[in-house]
Design a protein around this motif. Structure first.
Motif, PDB file in Angstrom:
ATOM      1  N   GLN A  47       0.854  -1.188   0.000  1.00 51.92           N
ATOM      2  CA  GLN A  47       0.000   0.000   0.000  1.00 51.92           C
ATOM      3  C   GLN A  47       0.890   1.238   0.000  1.00 51.92           C
ATOM      4  O   GLN A  47       1.934   1.264   0.639  1.00 51.92           O
ATOM      5  N   ALA A  48       0.446   2.266  -0.720  1.00 52.34           N
ATOM      6  CA  ALA A  48       1.243   3.487  -0.811  1.00 52.34           C
ATOM      7  C   ALA A  48       0.311   4.689  -0.937  1.00 52.34           C
ATOM      8  O   ALA A  48      -0.757   4.600  -1.550  1.00 52.34           O
ATOM      9  N   GLU A  49       0.729   5.790  -0.350  1.00 54.67           N
ATOM     10  CA  GLU A  49       0.011   7.056  -0.471  1.00 54.67           C
ATOM     11  C   GLU A  49       0.980   8.133  -0.918  1.00 54.67           C
ATOM     12  O   GLU A  49       2.165   8.107  -0.566  1.00 54.67           O
ATOM     13  N   ALA A  50       0.466   9.073  -1.696  1.00 48.93           N
ATOM     14  CA  ALA A  50       1.292  10.155  -2.211  1.00 48.93           C
ATOM     15  C   ALA A  50       0.536  11.471  -2.090  1.00 48.93           C
ATOM     16  O   ALA A  50      -0.700  11.493  -2.116  1.00 48.93           O
ATOM     17  N   GLN A  51       1.282  12.543  -1.950  1.00 46.13           N
ATOM     18  CA  GLN A  51       0.712  13.884  -1.880  1.00 46.13           C
ATOM     19  C   GLN A  51       1.291  14.744  -2.989  1.00 46.13           C
ATOM     20  O   GLN A  51       2.492  14.695  -3.262  1.00 46.13           O
ATOM     21  N   LEU A  52       0.425  15.507  -3.603  1.00 47.58           N
ATOM     22  CA  LEU A  52       0.838  16.416  -4.663  1.00 47.58           C
ATOM     23  C   LEU A  52       0.431  17.827  -4.272  1.00 47.58           C
ATOM     24  O   LEU A  52      -0.736  18.081  -3.979  1.00 47.58           O
ATOM     25  N   GLU A  53       1.404  18.722  -4.241  1.00 52.78           N
ATOM     26  CA  GLU A  53       1.125  20.121  -3.946  1.00 52.78           C
ATOM     27  C   GLU A  53       1.044  20.903  -5.252  1.00 52.78           C
ATOM     28  O   GLU A  53       1.970  20.867  -6.063  1.00 52.78           O
TER      29      GLU A  53
END
Length: 254
Positions: free
Chosen positions: A37-43
């Motif tokens: 499982q992986a989560e990513a954030q984009l600004e």
């Protein structure tokens, strides 16, 4: 004699079939898998904004027990409001705003109650007046023009500045990028685990989203100082964070 021979043939057939059944059972056994499982954030920096403002007019306050609505006062208030709305739109067009980027909302009418002037210590009468309200939205595709447009709204005498809503011209591209980042992070984690454990990744067995990327426009309220002096205020959109999450399974090859 023939009966004995038939029994031997049948027994031999069963013995031959046993290894085949065992091979089939082994083929049906589930292969080892690696779940990640992986989560990513984009600004992202907004490149579009919407200014929210309102105009209103009020009728004179009258005794609230008076059931008769002053139609003439209501008409005069509406005429004043429409005249101001026309002037506001003209001022925005002179400031370089396209007519299609100006949205005038529907007229709303609501009663307001105000305390009557006191005539004695026990006097608590209330007066009623009618408020006619009309909201406006102005879309801005060039954020550098915000101060000038705020000046135009202030000069046009808007009664309320309800803030600035920052947005993106292409939301889908931003949410897609966030999802790609989450998938790339999942692959990186899987490759790191496989390399550390001395195994090889096989085919992808399953992919699912654990967090769908959602873009929500960022609302910035305007302070009293900003409303009173738009020319001296700075409007920084900041950044908006888009989060995405995935779950990916790989087959493990020894």
């Amino acid at each position: 004699m023939s009966s004995i021979r038939f029994r031997y043939l049948l027994l031999g057939g069963l013995l031959t079939a046993i290894p085949l059944v065992g091979a089939a059972a082994q083929a049906d056994e589930p292969r080892a898998r690696l779940d990640v499982q992986a989560e990513a954030q984009l600004e992202v920096v907004p490149d579009r904004a919407t200014l929210n403002a309102r105009l209103w007019e009020r009728t004179p306050a009258v005794a609230r027990h008076d059931d008769d609505t002053d139609a003439d006062a209501l008409r005069q208030a509406r005429d004043r409001l429409e005249e101001r709305a026309t002037a506001l739109i003209r001022a925005l067009e002179e400031a370089g705003v396209e007519r299609d980027d100006i949205s005038a909302g529907s007229l709303s009418v609501q009663p307001e109650y105000v305390p009557a002037p006191r005539r004695s210590d026990n006097d608590h009468d209330m007066l009623m007046r009618t408020r006619l309200d009309r909201p406006f939205q102005v879309r801005v595709d060039d954020l550098e023009r915000l101060p000038r447009l705020l000046d135009a709204l202030t000069a046009a005498g808007v009664n309320a500045m309800d803030g600035i809503s920052y947005d993106l011209a292409d939301r889908d591209a931003a949410t897609d990028e966030a999802l790609v980042k989450a998938l790339e992070k999942a692959r990186h984690k899987a490759e790191l685990i496989a390399r550390t454990m001395g195994v090889s990744l096989g085919a992808v067995a399953n992919i699912s989203e654990t967090r769908s990327p959602i873009y929500a426009p960022r609302m910035m309220a305007m302070s009293a100082d900003a409303r009173e002096s738009a020319t001296q205020a700075e409007y920084r959109p900041g950044t908006i964070v888009i989060e995405a999450g995935v779950s990916v399974s790989w087959e493990i090859e020894n």
